[in-house]
Each structure stands twice: as structure tokens, then as C-alpha cells.
Design an enzyme around this catalytic site. Structure first.
Site, PDB file in Angstrom:
ATOM      1  CD  GLU A 187     -17.785 -10.391 -20.007  1.00 43.99           C
ATOM      2  OE1 GLU A 187     -16.668 -10.807 -20.322  1.00 43.99           O
ATOM      3  OE2 GLU A 187     -18.782 -11.125 -19.886  1.00 43.99           O
ATOM      4  CE  LYS A 245      -6.685 -24.693 -17.184  1.00 45.98           C
ATOM      5  NZ  LYS A 245      -7.086 -24.109 -15.899  1.00 45.98           N
ATOM      6  CD  GLU A 282     -22.311 -21.542 -24.254  1.00 46.71           C
ATOM      7  OE1 GLU A 282     -22.761 -20.387 -24.169  1.00 46.71           O
ATOM      8  OE2 GLU A 282     -22.874 -22.441 -24.887  1.00 46.71           O
ATOM      9  CB  CYS A 326     -21.935 -15.534 -18.686  1.00 45.11           C
ATOM     10  SG  CYS A 326     -23.187 -16.783 -18.419  1.00 45.11           S
TER      11      CYS A 326
HETATM   12  P1  NAD Z   1     -10.657 -17.022 -19.014  1.00 48.01           P
HETATM   13  O1  NAD Z   1     -10.944 -17.044 -20.460  1.00 48.01           O
HETATM   14  O2  NAD Z   1      -9.565 -16.170 -18.514  1.00 48.01           O
HETATM   15  O3  NAD Z   1     -10.318 -18.498 -18.489  1.00 48.01           O
HETATM   16  C1  NAD Z   1     -11.180 -19.568 -18.755  1.00 48.01           C
HETATM   17  C2  NAD Z   1     -10.389 -20.861 -18.716  1.00 48.01           C
HETATM   18  O4  NAD Z   1      -9.449 -20.857 -19.786  1.00 48.01           O
HETATM   19  C3  NAD Z   1      -9.581 -21.073 -17.437  1.00 48.01           C
HETATM   20  O5  NAD Z   1      -9.670 -22.407 -17.038  1.00 48.01           O
HETATM   21  C4  NAD Z   1      -8.170 -20.731 -17.875  1.00 48.01           C
HETATM   22  O6  NAD Z   1      -7.171 -21.384 -17.099  1.00 48.01           O
HETATM   23  C5  NAD Z   1      -8.178 -21.256 -19.289  1.00 48.01           C
HETATM   24  N1  NAD Z   1      -7.120 -20.682 -20.142  1.00 48.01           N
HETATM   25  C6  NAD Z   1      -6.423 -19.539 -19.975  1.00 48.01           C
HETATM   26  N2  NAD Z   1      -5.504 -19.409 -20.947  1.00 48.01           N
HETATM   27  C7  NAD Z   1      -5.629 -20.473 -21.758  1.00 48.01           C
HETATM   28  C8  NAD Z   1      -4.967 -20.885 -22.945  1.00 48.01           C
HETATM   29  N3  NAD Z   1      -3.987 -20.168 -23.496  1.00 48.01           N
HETATM   30  N4  NAD Z   1      -5.372 -22.038 -23.531  1.00 48.01           N
HETATM   31  C9  NAD Z   1      -6.376 -22.775 -23.005  1.00 48.01           C
HETATM   32  N5  NAD Z   1      -7.021 -22.435 -21.868  1.00 48.01           N
HETATM   33  C10 NAD Z   1      -6.660 -21.295 -21.248  1.00 48.01           C
HETATM   34  O7  NAD Z   1     -12.061 -16.668 -18.329  1.00 48.01           O
HETATM   35  P2  NAD Z   1     -12.379 -16.454 -16.782  1.00 48.01           P
HETATM   36  O8  NAD Z   1     -11.754 -15.169 -16.381  1.00 48.01           O
HETATM   37  O9  NAD Z   1     -12.064 -17.682 -16.023  1.00 48.01           O
HETATM   38  O10 NAD Z   1     -13.974 -16.323 -16.802  1.00 48.01           O
HETATM   39  C11 NAD Z   1     -14.624 -15.127 -17.075  1.00 48.01           C
HETATM   40  C12 NAD Z   1     -15.140 -15.084 -18.486  1.00 48.01           C
HETATM   41  O11 NAD Z   1     -16.017 -16.211 -18.697  1.00 48.01           O
HETATM   42  C13 NAD Z   1     -15.995 -13.881 -18.774  1.00 48.01           C
HETATM   43  O12 NAD Z   1     -15.658 -13.333 -20.017  1.00 48.01           O
HETATM   44  C14 NAD Z   1     -17.425 -14.424 -18.818  1.00 48.01           C
HETATM   45  O13 NAD Z   1     -18.318 -13.693 -19.584  1.00 48.01           O
HETATM   46  C15 NAD Z   1     -17.212 -15.783 -19.349  1.00 48.01           C
HETATM   47  N6  NAD Z   1     -18.333 -16.666 -18.999  1.00 48.01           N
HETATM   48  C16 NAD Z   1     -19.238 -17.005 -19.975  1.00 48.01           C
HETATM   49  C17 NAD Z   1     -20.324 -17.828 -19.682  1.00 48.01           C
HETATM   50  C18 NAD Z   1     -21.309 -18.240 -20.764  1.00 48.01           C
HETATM   51  O14 NAD Z   1     -22.082 -19.161 -20.552  1.00 48.01           O
HETATM   52  N7  NAD Z   1     -21.319 -17.610 -21.907  1.00 48.01           N
HETATM   53  C19 NAD Z   1     -20.491 -18.327 -18.392  1.00 48.01           C
HETATM   54  C20 NAD Z   1     -19.556 -17.967 -17.414  1.00 48.01           C
HETATM   55  C21 NAD Z   1     -18.474 -17.135 -17.741  1.00 48.01           C
END
Ligand code: NAD
Length: 498
Positions: free
Chosen positions: A400, A190, A266, A301
Site C-alpha cells: 500500500e 485519540k 479497519e 483506504c
Molecule cells: P497509523 O497506523 O500510522 O496511525 C493511526 C493512529 O494510530 C494514529 O492516531 C496514531 O497516532 C496511532 N498510533 C500510532 N502508534 C500507535 C501505537 N503504538 N499504539 C496505539 N496507537 C498508535 O495510520 P495513518 O498513517 O494515520 O493512516 C493511514 C492508514 O490508515 C493507511 O494504512 C490506510 O489504509 C488506513 N486507513 C484505513 C481505512 C479503512 O476504513 N480500512 C480508512 C482510512 C485509513
């Protein structure tokens, strides 16, 4: 196609038809019959649509993935044959790299120079790494009584659900998909609703490479519908997630309330970058410091978003970083002359603008930047921004932002700076600059983060694990250790006594 402006312009002018789910190696219109608009952050305009799938669509994909897994068509295929398909897939991604990268940039705004390296090319390398490893990972025989043959076998877990963010979808995606597939699992992916297009393309290339139907399935839509349905599904054995802490927390709850599936997270970071006055190359440190927080508009990240500078060099080093920041050219990410692209979406831009307002209100000193750029384009651009004299209690030190905003302060001693480095809820990454190797080793021990980089900020390669300590996550992407997330150990205890 080679990387040049003419080719980029040809690719960016192409219409992108409306996208369906990709299930069982074919386009599948969602049962919901709904779609979501795909808005480009380059100009704020709609340029395609993706399927807004419903719970029944997820069930369809997971059921097929389970059936495919149980059939053994992939899980029981000899590893060397799986390897051939994965290697072919990597080659196809590489030969389509520019097309895929431009599509991804139109979706999420990463500067093309970085996207081409960080996305399709890295994805191809990651797939090759895990493909090459498949037939070199052995089971074990344990040393026990001579009356017993004790075996440890490694089996794929079954169906792996992968939920991704919008930044670096191919790189972060293949960090999970490649070891999961290499180990013999079926995958339901997804993507983020903000960055689905390049992943759908890459999944189609897997089918072209010979991946059997039902092994890699992509289902798009909103997180609280598609992501939740995947994470609560009783036939999903593992969820591998990259994204925010708030959604990570929900995934743990979904697991507890469904089949207690394994959940690997992550999550975010607020990574410290510590510059001692004896750093071997302060010019490089200043340049890398700017790179670390301003590339991809800070939406990385492991961005080092908190800068700590030893007192005697505080103002000089701050000015050097500010100079690098002001030399960056922010603009259209598909123009090769620009060094920095747009923010991925309007929410990220607004989050950044609000964080800047808050930092000023709370008394941080604005050194450079602080404004939205190119508003007339309709796109989501923000200046590289540096605040100095920040204090621990300010939001900018703790929360963040995931935008191009650096929070700088000075420090007097090692003890003080390690305390500052560790005072957030996060523990993803950190950077240390010093010529004193004893101090470097002390800092590696003292700082609570999954990665510590010394005298560089380069982003380690696939051989090195990436994972968070504290609330930055659990489990590791990259390296051979990542296989452990997608296998079950099975003990066989065989009586061979007379
Ligand atoms: P997000 O948590 O908003 O979304 C991530 C994914 O989760 C998306 O596909 C979203 O549709 C899905 N999602 C949303 N609500 C959900 C639910 N209720 N149940 C299941 N899935 C759901 O994150 P984002 O805004 O897409 O990405 C940014 C974040 O990702 C930042 O916090 C960043 O630090 C983190 N990030 C971490 C790493 C790492 O390796 N640690 C790498 C890249 C990004």
C-alpha cells in the site's frame, strides 16, 4: 456560511490558538505540559499546536469516562432523549460545516470540495443515522421451553477507545463514535497527531448540543504514548481503530497483554479495479478509475490502486485514464479551482516518491506523472502517476502506498484476473466493470474483499457495512451492524415454571 472562495479565504486567514485536550466538556491542559506543532501540508508551515499528552492524561480521561458510564447519566438516559442530543449535535456540525472543513483541510490537505462533503456533512449524516436507530433496536425473546423466559438484552460495553488516522477524520471518526455513543457508551477519542483539530471542534459541538460531561472526551498526542496508553488501559472495554496494519497488529498485542479488550481494526488496502472489454460505459469507467485513485491524492483506504484491463482494450483504456489524470489540477486544496489537494504530511509525500523510484527500478513503465509538484510553496504535492505493465512480484503490486500512484496491467481471462486480484495480503474493496451480469456475480464470489463495486466507483453510503477481509481488518464500520461492536449481549434465563 456558504461554500465560496471569499468565505474560504476569510476562514483560512484565522489564527488557530493552541489546543488542549477536551475532557469532561472542557479544555484541559495536559499534565505533560508538552505540545506538538501542527504543520499545514499546504505550505509546510506551523499554524497551531496540540497537546502532547502523557500516560497520566490518558488515565485521567479514561477514569472520567468510566465514572460517567457507571453513573448512568448517558447510558441510562431514555434512548429518545439521547437521540435528541445526537440530532442537535448533527445540526450544529452541519451549520458549522465550512468552518470545520476549512480547519480540517489546513490540517490534512484534502481538496475542499471533497472535504466539505466527505467530512462535516457526512459526519452529520452518520450521527443522524445512528441517532434515529437508537429506539428501534429491540432485545429478543428466544423460543425455548414454556417453563423458561429466555431474554437477550443489549447493553453498552462501557468505555470505548477510538484511535483514528489522518484521512477523513470526521467521517471515519463518526463511523465509530456515533454508534458507540448511540448505544450508550462513553468514548475516549485519540485523533491522529496529523489531524486533530476538526475532531476537537466537533467534540465541543457535542457539549453545546447537551452531551453530558465525560461522555465524549478527546485526548491528543503521539501514538506510541497516547494510543498505547489507551489500548493497554484496564478500564477500556473496546478499541475501535482505523489505520495501518503495523499499528493494528500492536493493538492486538496490547489487548492480549492487558484486559483482553475487544479490538476492531479497519486497516489498509491494495484494491483491484478490473475492467472487462464489455464494460457498459468505458468512458465512465476511465473517469471513475482516475477518481478512485487520485482524489485526496490517493489517500483513501478504498482507493483502487491496482488496475487490471482486459487485453483487447489495454492501451486504449490506459490512455483514457491517463488523459483524465492529466486533466486534474493539483494545488492549494483551499482554492476551489484546484481539483486535487496536497498529501497529508511529509512522510506520505516521501513514501510516494520512494514508491515511484522503486517502481521504475523494478521495471514498471511510467505512463504519466511521477514528480513532486509546487516544491516552492513548501507544501506536499505530487502528480497523479500511472505505471503500466506491472508484475505481481513488484512492490507497487503488493504494498500500500496511500498516494496518487496507479499500478496497471493487462489480463487474458477471468480465472487469471481473479488470481491477480486476490494475490495481496489485503481484502478491503474491489471494482468490476462488465455488462455480463453472470460474470459480475461470479466476480463478487471470487474476489476476497469486504466490498465489491460493480460498474461504479462511488463509495457506498452509511447503510452499507465497510470492513476488510484478510489483513484489511476485522469488524465493520457503517450500517446497523456497527452497533454490534459497541454492545454486549446479555442472556437472562428466567424460570417461570410452576
Ligand atoms: P497509523 O497506523 O500510522 O496511525 C493511526 C493512529 O494510530 C494514529 O492516531 C496514531 O497516532 C496511532 N498510533 C500510532 N502508534 C500507535 C501505537 N503504538 N499504539 C496505539 N496507537 C498508535 O495510520 P495513518 O498513517 O494515520 O493512516 C493511514 C492508514 O490508515 C493507511 O494504512 C490506510 O489504509 C488506513 N486507513 C484505513 C481505512 C479503512 O476504513 N480500512 C480508512 C482510512 C485509513
Amino acid at each position: 456560511m456558504i461554500l465560496n472562495q471569499e468565505n474560504i479565504d476569510i476562514l483560512r486567514s484565522k489564527l488557530v490558538p493552541k489546543q488542549s485536550n477536551f475532557i469532561g466538556n472542557k479544555d484541559v491542559i495536559p499534565l505533560s505540559e508538552k505540545e506538538l506543532e501542527v504543520i499545514s501540508p499546504i505550505d509546510g508551515k506551523v499554524f497551531s499546536t496540540i497537546a502532547a499528552s502523557c500516560t497520566e492524561d490518558v488515565d485521567h480521561a479514561v477514569t472520567l469516562a468510566r465514572k460517567t458510564f457507571n453513573s448512568g447519566v448517558w447510558a441510562d438516559m431514555p434512548p429518545k432523549e439521547r437521540k435528541i442530543i445526537l440530532l442537535k449535535w448533527a445540526d450544529l456540525i452541519e451549520s458549522n460545516a465550512l468552518r470545520i472543513a476549512v480547519l480540517g483541510v489546513r490540517d490534512n490537505g484534502t481538496e475542499i470540495n471533497m472535504a466539505i462533503k466527505g467530512e462535516p456533512k457526512t459526519a452529520a449524516d452518520v450521527i443522524r443515522f445512528y441517532a434515529e436507530a437508537i429506539d428501534k433496536i429491540n432485545g429478543e425473546i428466544t423460543p425455548t421451553s414454556h417453563e423458561v423466559l429466555s431474554l437477550i438484552q443489549k447493553e453498552p460495553v462501557g468505555v470505548v477507545g477510538v484511535i483514528l488516522p489522518w484521512n477523513f477524520p470526521l467521517m471515519v471518526g463518526t463511523w465509530k463514535i456515533a454508534p458507540a455513543l448511540a448505544a450508550g457508551n462513553s468514548v475516549v477519542l485519540k485523533p491522529s497527531e496529523e489531524a486533530s483539530l476538526s475532531l476537537i471542534e466537533v467534540a465541543k459541538l457535542a457539549a453545546d448540543a447537551g452531551m453530558p460531561s465525560g461522555v465524549l472526551n478527546v485526548i491528543t498526542g503521539e501514538g506510541h504514548i497516547v494510543g498505547q496508553a489507551l489500548a493497554t488501559h484496564m478500564e477500556v472495554d473496546v478499541i475501535a481503530f482505523t489505520g495501518s496494519g503495523s499499528i493494528g497488529r500492536k493493538l492486538l498485542e496490547y489487548s492480549a497483554h492487558s484486559n483482553m479488550k475487544r479490538v476492531y481494526l479497519e486497516l489498509g488496502g491494495k484494491s483491484p479495479n478490473i475492467v472487462f472489454a464489455d464494460a457498459p460505459d468505458l468512458d465512465r469507467a476511465a473517469r471513475d478509475t482516475a477518481q478512485s485513485i487520485f482524489r485526496n491524492s490517493g489517500q483513501v483506504c478504498v482507493s483502487a490502486s491496482r488496475l487490471m484491463i482486459e487485453e483487447p482494450i489495454y492501451e486504449d483504456f490506459l490512455n483514457a485514464v491517463a488523459q483524465h489524470a492529466s486533466s486534474l489540477v493539483v494545488g492549494d486544496p483551499l482554492n476551489l479551482k484546484n481539483t486535487t489537494g496536497s498529501m497529508a504530511n511529509i512522510n506520505q509525500l516521501e513514501k510516494t516518491i520512494n514508491a515511484v523510484v522503486k517502481a521504475k527500478e523494478q521495471g514498471a513503465r511510467l505512463v504519466t506523472g511521477g514528480r513532486r509538484l509546487h516544491r516552492e510553496s513548501g507544501g506536499y504535492y505530487h502528480e497523479p502517476t500511472i505505471f503500466a505493465d506491472v508484475k505481481s512480484e513488484m512492490d507497487i503490486s503488493q504494498q500500500e502506498i496511500f498516494g496518487p500512484v496507479l499500478a496497471a496491467r493487462s489480463f487474458k481471462s477471468e480465472e487469471q484476473v481473479y488470481n491477480i486480484a486476490n494475490e495481496t495480503i489485503y481484502g478491503l474493496s474491489s471494482v468490476i466493470w462488465t455488462s455480463n451480469m453472470s460474470r459480475a456475480h461470479r466476480s463478487i464470489k471470487a474476489i476476497r474483499s469486504g466490498t465489491v463495486q460493480v460498474n461504479c466507483y462511488s463509495g457506498a453510503d452509511i447503510t452499507s457495512p465497510l470492513g476488510g477481509h484478510k489483513q484489511s481488518g476485522s469488524g465493520h464500520d457503517r450500517s446497523l451492524h456497527a452497533f454490534n461492536k459497541y454492545i454486549n449481549l446479555k442472556s437472562a434465563w428466567i424460570n417461570i415454571g410452576s
